[in-house]
Design a protein around this motif. Structure first.
Motif, PDB file in Angstrom:
ATOM      1  N   ILE A  55       0.968  -1.267   0.053  1.00 43.93           N
ATOM      2  CA  ILE A  55      -0.154  -0.027   0.088  1.00 43.93           C
ATOM      3  C   ILE A  55       0.607   1.373   0.077  1.00 43.93           C
ATOM      4  N   MET A  56       1.915   1.368   0.590  1.00 38.39           N
ATOM      5  CA  MET A  56       2.910   2.248   0.864  1.00 38.39           C
ATOM      6  C   MET A  56       3.625   2.630  -0.554  1.00 38.39           C
ATOM      7  N   TYR A  57       4.022   1.422  -1.125  1.00 40.83           N
ATOM      8  CA  TYR A  57       4.617   1.777  -2.608  1.00 40.83           C
ATOM      9  C   TYR A  57       3.748   2.308  -3.540  1.00 40.83           C
ATOM     10  N   ALA A  58       2.514   1.570  -3.433  1.00 43.34           N
ATOM     11  CA  ALA A  58       1.435   2.225  -4.408  1.00 43.34           C
ATOM     12  C   ALA A  58       0.996   3.327  -4.296  1.00 43.34           C
ATOM     13  N   ALA A  59       0.843   3.944  -3.053  1.00 44.74           N
ATOM     14  CA  ALA A  59       0.421   5.421  -2.696  1.00 44.74           C
ATOM     15  C   ALA A  59       1.819   6.195  -3.251  1.00 44.74           C
ATOM     16  N   GLY A  60       3.020   5.847  -2.697  1.00 43.87           N
ATOM     17  CA  GLY A  60       4.173   6.635  -3.045  1.00 43.87           C
ATOM     18  C   GLY A  60       4.310   6.870  -4.644  1.00 43.87           C
ATOM     19  N   VAL A  61       3.993   5.833  -5.365  1.00 40.32           N
ATOM     20  CA  VAL A  61       4.149   5.929  -6.755  1.00 40.32           C
ATOM     21  C   VAL A  61       3.248   7.038  -7.416  1.00 40.32           C
ATOM     22  N   TYR A  62       1.703   6.705  -6.821  1.00 43.90           N
ATOM     23  CA  TYR A  62       0.527   7.524  -7.207  1.00 43.90           C
ATOM     24  C   TYR A  62       0.986   9.162  -6.920  1.00 43.90           C
ATOM     25  N   LEU A  63       1.481   9.321  -5.764  1.00 42.79           N
ATOM     26  CA  LEU A  63       1.793  10.760  -5.379  1.00 42.79           C
ATOM     27  C   LEU A  63       2.988  11.323  -6.361  1.00 42.79           C
ATOM     28  N   ILE A  64       3.883  10.285  -6.615  1.00 46.29           N
ATOM     29  CA  ILE A  64       4.973  10.837  -7.489  1.00 46.29           C
ATOM     30  C   ILE A  64       4.840  11.333  -8.767  1.00 46.29           C
ATOM     31  N   LEU A  65       3.561  10.560  -9.260  1.00 46.66           N
ATOM     32  CA  LEU A  65       3.138  10.641 -10.818  1.00 46.66           C
ATOM     33  C   LEU A  65       2.287  11.986 -10.828  1.00 46.66           C
ATOM     34  N   ARG A  66       1.747  12.757  -9.564  1.00 46.76           N
ATOM     35  CA  ARG A  66       1.171  13.991  -9.711  1.00 46.76           C
ATOM     36  C   ARG A  66       1.927  15.218 -10.035  1.00 46.76           C
ATOM     37  N   ARG A  67       1.213  16.129 -10.526  1.00 50.79           N
ATOM     38  CA  ARG A  67       2.161  17.300 -10.874  1.00 50.79           C
ATOM     39  C   ARG A  67       2.512  18.337  -9.872  1.00 50.79           C
ATOM     40  N   SER A  68       2.038  18.006  -8.564  1.00 52.88           N
ATOM     41  CA  SER A  68       2.373  19.213  -7.564  1.00 52.88           C
ATOM     42  C   SER A  68       3.585  18.898  -6.854  1.00 52.88           C
ATOM     43  N   MET A  69       4.426  19.765  -6.437  1.00 51.99           N
ATOM     44  CA  MET A  69       5.682  19.551  -5.763  1.00 51.99           C
ATOM     45  C   MET A  69       5.407  18.967  -4.523  1.00 51.99           C
ATOM     46  N   ILE A  70       4.632  19.495  -3.615  1.00 48.85           N
ATOM     47  CA  ILE A  70       4.164  18.616  -2.478  1.00 48.85           C
ATOM     48  C   ILE A  70       3.902  17.606  -2.272  1.00 48.85           C
ATOM     49  N   LYS A  71       3.058  17.004  -3.376  1.00 47.58           N
ATOM     50  CA  LYS A  71       2.571  15.722  -3.682  1.00 47.58           C
ATOM     51  C   LYS A  71       3.800  14.889  -3.876  1.00 47.58           C
ATOM     52  N   LEU A  72       4.781  15.588  -4.686  1.00 47.24           N
ATOM     53  CA  LEU A  72       6.051  14.898  -5.025  1.00 47.24           C
ATOM     54  C   LEU A  72       6.902  14.384  -3.881  1.00 47.24           C
ATOM     55  N   LEU A  73       6.876  15.217  -2.930  1.00 46.48           N
ATOM     56  CA  LEU A  73       7.781  15.173  -1.718  1.00 46.48           C
ATOM     57  C   LEU A  73       7.041  14.037  -0.794  1.00 46.48           C
ATOM     58  N   LEU A  74       5.621  14.064  -0.646  1.00 46.82           N
ATOM     59  CA  LEU A  74       5.087  13.119   0.169  1.00 46.82           C
ATOM     60  C   LEU A  74       5.227  11.712  -0.460  1.00 46.82           C
ATOM     61  N   GLY A  75       5.341  11.546  -1.787  1.00 43.34           N
ATOM     62  CA  GLY A  75       5.412  10.362  -2.344  1.00 43.34           C
ATOM     63  C   GLY A  75       6.793   9.950  -2.182  1.00 43.34           C
TER      64      GLY A  75
END
Length: 118
Positions: free
Chosen positions: A11-31
Motif C-alpha cells: 500500500i505504501m509503495y502504491a501510494a508513493g508511486v501515485y503521489l510521485i506521478l502527480r504534478r504538485s511539488m508537495i505531492k512529489l515530496l510526500l510520495g
C-alpha cells in the motif's frame, strides 16, 4: 504479522508511486517520503521478525546457542531513516524556495520558460 507488514508495504509503495506521478511539488515530496518509509519496512521484513535475545555471545560459548535478533537490518533501517530525513529536509527547503520564486505549485512550470509576447 509479516503478512500485515507486506500488505502495508504494498500500500505504501502504491501510494508513493501515485503521489510521485502527480504534478504538485508537495505531492512529489510526500510520495518520496512514503516510498522511503516503505523501503524501511521492506528491509525490516527481509531481516525476519524474531522475538529473541539480543545478539550477545555468552562467555563460555563460541557460537550462538539460542534464537537471536539480527542487528544488521535494524542498523540499516536506522541509517535509512537518517538519510531520508536529510533528503526530506533538503527537499522542503528547495521546494519552499521554488514556490517563493514562481508562486506556483506545478512542476511543469519549472521546466518551461515563460514565453514573451512579441
Amino acid at each position: 504479522m509479516e503478512l500485515l507488514l507486506i500488505l502495508l508495504l504494498g500500500i505504501m509503495y502504491a501510494a508513493g508511486v501515485y503521489l510521485i506521478l502527480r504534478r504538485s511539488m508537495i505531492k512529489l515530496l510526500l510520495g518520496i517520503m512514503m516510498m522511503g518509509n516503505g523501503t524501511n519496512i521492506l528491509i525490516f521484513v527481509m531481516g525476519s521478525i524474531t522475538k529473541g535475545k539480543p545478539p550477545v555471545i555468552n562467555t563460555n560459548h563460541n557460537i550462538f546457542q539460542d534464537i537471536y535478533a539480527d542487528p544488521i537490518p535494524q542498523a540499516l533501517i536506522l541509517t535509512a531513516i537518517v538519510i531520508s530525513f536529510a533528503l526530506s529536509a533538503f527537499a522542503i527547503v528547495l521546494l519552499k524556495r521554488a514556490y517563493a520564486l514562481l508562486q506556483k505549485d506545478d512542476l511543469d512550470d519549472l521546466n518551461t520558460p515563460e514565453e514573451e509576447d512579441i
